[in-house]
Scaffold this active site. Structure first.
Site, PDB file in Angstrom:
ATOM      1  N   GLU A 161      -4.763   7.419  -1.263  1.00  0.00           N
ATOM      2  CA  GLU A 161      -3.947   8.472  -1.902  1.00  0.00           C
ATOM      3  C   GLU A 161      -2.889   8.987  -0.933  1.00  0.00           C
ATOM      4  OE1 GLU A 161      -4.686   9.565  -5.087  1.00  0.00           O
ATOM      5  OE2 GLU A 161      -6.483   8.347  -5.308  1.00  0.00           O
ATOM      6  N   GLY A 162      -2.262   8.062  -0.210  1.00  0.00           N
ATOM      7  CA  GLY A 162      -1.249   8.440   0.769  1.00  0.00           C
ATOM      8  C   GLY A 162      -1.881   8.569   2.135  1.00  0.00           C
ATOM      9  N   ILE A 197      -9.512  -0.918  -5.788  1.00  0.00           N
ATOM     10  CA  ILE A 197      -9.540  -0.193  -7.047  1.00  0.00           C
ATOM     11  C   ILE A 197     -10.928   0.406  -7.285  1.00  0.00           C
ATOM     12  CG2 ILE A 197      -9.056  -0.299  -9.512  1.00  0.00           C
ATOM     13  CD1 ILE A 197      -6.671  -0.924  -7.582  1.00  0.00           C
ATOM     14  N   GLY A 245       0.832  -1.194   0.000  1.00  0.00           N
ATOM     15  CA  GLY A 245       0.000   0.000   0.000  1.00  0.00           C
ATOM     16  C   GLY A 245       0.866   1.242   0.000  1.00  0.00           C
TER      17      GLY A 245
END
Lengths: 388, 333
Positions: free
Chosen positions: A367-368, A167, A141
């Site tokens: 997204e981080g 996804i 991840g």
């Protein structure tokens, strides 16, 4: 006469006529077409993604900040404002748009061949084709460089094998941008989802982003022609450039979710009476509302500032990390605090606050993660990398 | 009043009698209203009207070579206070306080813009049909023209003049009529009412002043061969009304679903021309418009009284009768 939290800093005065028009159009679309159904979609754990994509494509939302190939070519600020309005409805809808425009379309637009652009971008901008983006894997991840998905040469073809996880749009996508290890480092591949060996099983039983289609991608010896590779990039720079684009949308988007929560909390507290007066009149409630207002306004100003920097072409990924870390953190805090003002009503789908709070749990880590953005900022201000 | 004959078609239920609703056109005595068509229109005066005078010649708009000229549509739009906002009057002169609420395009006018754009699409696009958005109002009212341009209209006209402030419907119609005479479109489209004044008289007044047939409350509009045909929505269904171009049509909200401006449309709108006109440009005397030139004036206004408590009918076996008596007294039944 009460003032809206964002009017307290005259937020609209910072936007030009075109930005306001785009913002208002998306807001109206949200009120007309999304708000009436969102609780139902969330409860059912689904989203009419294909229909929505066509409607959003008709407006020009999909890949709106990209130039050419049927894209609208708006400013980054306008894109951010659209994300804000969509996420004011639900993070799941903003996620659909982020993944389509900033991940799948941006990857092809920035790193693709002319042929790939011609083939996919106009249809994706119109919402006729849906895209997804495969980077994260079950075991990789925050550390995507360790990915196990592999693309091997077989004559002039490529053969892809591996599994991608979490996804968005996966099961409804026509095309997947998939990142895989090759002998020359990480490369991107444009994979039509009807390719033999490709499947996208849906991930069910989510407690967050329920109005969003989330899938695994399974690549079982998917054979692709040489023309499927994104020719213009190799290495992690490719996927990370896309993530920076999508994070930018999140920086704005979560302000929308927080705004919706705060508006709901204010409205509720003004009308809810306990001890024979509106709870909004109690100092403890006002402390909450004032703190949330200040954080909402700050988050908006930070998002807008980053938008202006992006339009000026000087934004860096570290700057986007500052925005993502702060705005998601404050948005989820606002959502949770708003929930307390609504008491028991706050936990129902009749009000949006816990739905937003639950959604933001995903936004906090995708997204981080909050931790990675913290370490990015730590590295930026110390020169010392703590995680790699 | 000219002998109007109404052949209604089709109707949702049986028709009894020939009730002719008093429409706005009749109220101000238009002598050139739209023609009602149907199975059999026998009043010869209509054929008379449609075959004499310049109307029919202009309606066909034949140009040398036999091709049809470009059809030009003007859509009138009005900037109004947000329909959902509490509206206020300015106590200084009893006119609308435009700063008290957000300004938006009158909702029904968006339906008129949409209809113009749909007609344009049916006629082949901007090369065959030009759509112009017209508004009368203060500086800020140009926003309503912009909205029309963002939706897809080609150009705009904004009539702005300090002397216009305070104009009533009649005065406003004089300005609109002058602008329409100058633009000389084939078709004028309007919303059938504004959400602030709600009088539904301006379309009729402008039609009268410009000598155009008026086809009001349209739920469907078709243009073919120099003729405009509408379904005029009524309490009982609709009438089919037709008139030669040039004509004026006002639309109701059932006619279409206005599009959202696309982002490309929003960006393109910035580059579209908007002509700014003053009363002098239009040859309208300032004395006939504005507060002083208006025939109606707001003398005073007061807040609506607070709602009185409702009537509670206790059912002592005669609840039904009491409820019926109450409704009857209120003239509901």
């Amino acid at each position: 006469m009460p003032v809206h939290p964002l009017d307290l800093i005259a937020a609209d005065s910072l936007l030009d006529e075109e930005e306001l028009a785009i913002r208002d159009t998306v807001r109206q679309f949200g009120v007309d077409r999304l708000q009436p159904h969102i609780a139902e979609w969330f409860e059912a754990g689904t989203l009419p993604a294909r229909d929505l994509a066509r409607e959003l494509g008709g407006l020009g939302v999909l890949g709106m900040h990209l130039e050419g190939y049927g894209c609208s070519g708006t400013s980054a600020v306008a894109y951010g404002l659209a994300c804000m309005e969509l996420e004011a409805v639900d993070s799941g809808i903003r996620s659909l748009v982020s993944v389509q425009g900033s991940l799948a379309m941006f990857a092809i637009w920035r790193w693709g061949s002319e042929e790939q652009k011609q083939q996919w971008l106009p249809a994706m901008a119109a919402g006729e084709a849906i895209g997804c983006f495969g980077l994260t894997e079950p075991d990789f991840g925050s550390n995507p460089s360790g990915m196990r998905t592999r693309a091997k040469r077989d004559g002039s073809d490529w053969v892809l094998t591996g599994t991608k996880m979490w996804i968005t749009n996966g099961a409804v996508a026509d095309v997947a941008v998939v990142w895989a290890q090759t002998d020359d480092g990480i490369r991107g591949f444009v994979v039509p989802t009807d390719s033999p060996g490709f499947s996208a099983p849906v991930i069910k039983s989510k407690l967050s982003l329920r109005a969003s289609i989330t899938s695994e991608l399974v690549l079982d010896n998917v054979r692709l022609p040489d023309s499927a590779v994104l020719p213009e990039v190799s290495g992690l720079k490719g996927p990370l450039s896309c993530l920076t684009e999508a994070r930018f949308g999140i920086v704005f988007g979560v302000v929308g979710a927080a705004r919706d929560c705060l508006e709901t909390a204010i409205d509720y507290s003004v009308n809810r009476e306990q001890f024979d007066r509106p709870i909004a009149g109690f100092q403890l409630t006002q402390k909450k509302l004032a703190d949330m207002t200040v954080e909402l306004d700050k988050a908006f100003l930070l998002a807008l500032h980053l938008g202006r920097l992006k339009d000026a072409g000087v934004i860096t990924s570290e700057m986007v990390s500052v925005g993502k870390l702060n705005n998601v953190r404050e948005a989820i805090a606002i959502a949770r605090e708003s929930r307390t003002i609504l008491g028991g009503n706050g936990i129902t789908l009749e009000y949006p606050v816990l739905r937003h709070a639950n959604n933001l749990e995903s936004v906090l880590t995708y997204e981080g993660t909050e931790e990675i953005h913290t370490l990015v900022i730590g590295q930026a201000v110390t020169g010392l990398a703590a995680y790699r | 009043m000219r002998g109007l004959r109404r052949d209604r078609c089709p109707l949702p239920g049986p028709v009894t009698g020939l009730t002719v609703p008093l429409s706005d056109l009749e109220m101000i005595g238009s002598n050139r209203s739209g023609r009602l068509t149907g199975e059999s229109v026998t009043d010869p005066s209509w054929d008379q009207q449609n075959t004499d005078g310049p109307a029919i010649a202009r309606a066909l708009r034949l140009v040398p070579g036999g091709a049809f000229a470009v059809v030009r549509i003007v859509v009138c739009v009005k900037q109004v206070p947000d329909s959902w906002a509490e509206k206020k009057l300015n106590p200084a002169d009893n006119t609308l306080d435009r700063d008290a609420a957000d300004a938006v395009v009158n909702e029904l006018d968006e339906f008129a813009v949409e209809e113009a754009l749909q007609i344009q699409e049916r006629l082949g696009g901007p090369d065959d049909c030009q759509v112009t958005v017209l508004t009368v109002g203060p500086e800020k009212a140009i926003e309503s023209v912009r909205k029309g341009l963002q939706m897809g209209a080609g150009d705009g006209v904004h009539v702005v003049d300090d002397a216009i402030h305070g104009s009533d419907a009649l005065a406003t119609s004089a300005i609109l009529a002058a602008a329409i005479e100058r633009l000389a479109p084939d078709l004028v489209l309007m919303g059938s009412e504004s959400t602030d004044a709600r009088m539904s008289v301006v379309p009729a007044m402008v039609a009268e002043r410009t000598g155009r047939p008026q086809l009001t409350f349209a739920g469907k509009v078709d243009i073919a061969d120099g003729t405009v045909t509408v379904q005029r929505v009524t309490d009982y269904g609709y009438d089919v009304v037709e008139a030669p171009l040039p004509a004026l049509v006002s639309v109701v909200e059932k006619i279409n679903e206005p599009r959202y401006p696309s982002f490309k449309g929003i960006m393109a709108a910035k580059k579209k021309p908007v002509e700014t006109l003053t009363l002098a440009d239009l040859g309208v005397e300032p004395a006939v418009v504005g507060l002083s030139g208006s025939w109606s004036a707001v003398q005073e206004f007061a807040a609506r009284p607070p709602r009185a408590a409702g009537t509670v009918v206790t059912d002592e076996g005669d609840g039904g009768t009491k409820a019926a008596d109450f409704l009857s007294a209120q003239k509901f039944i």
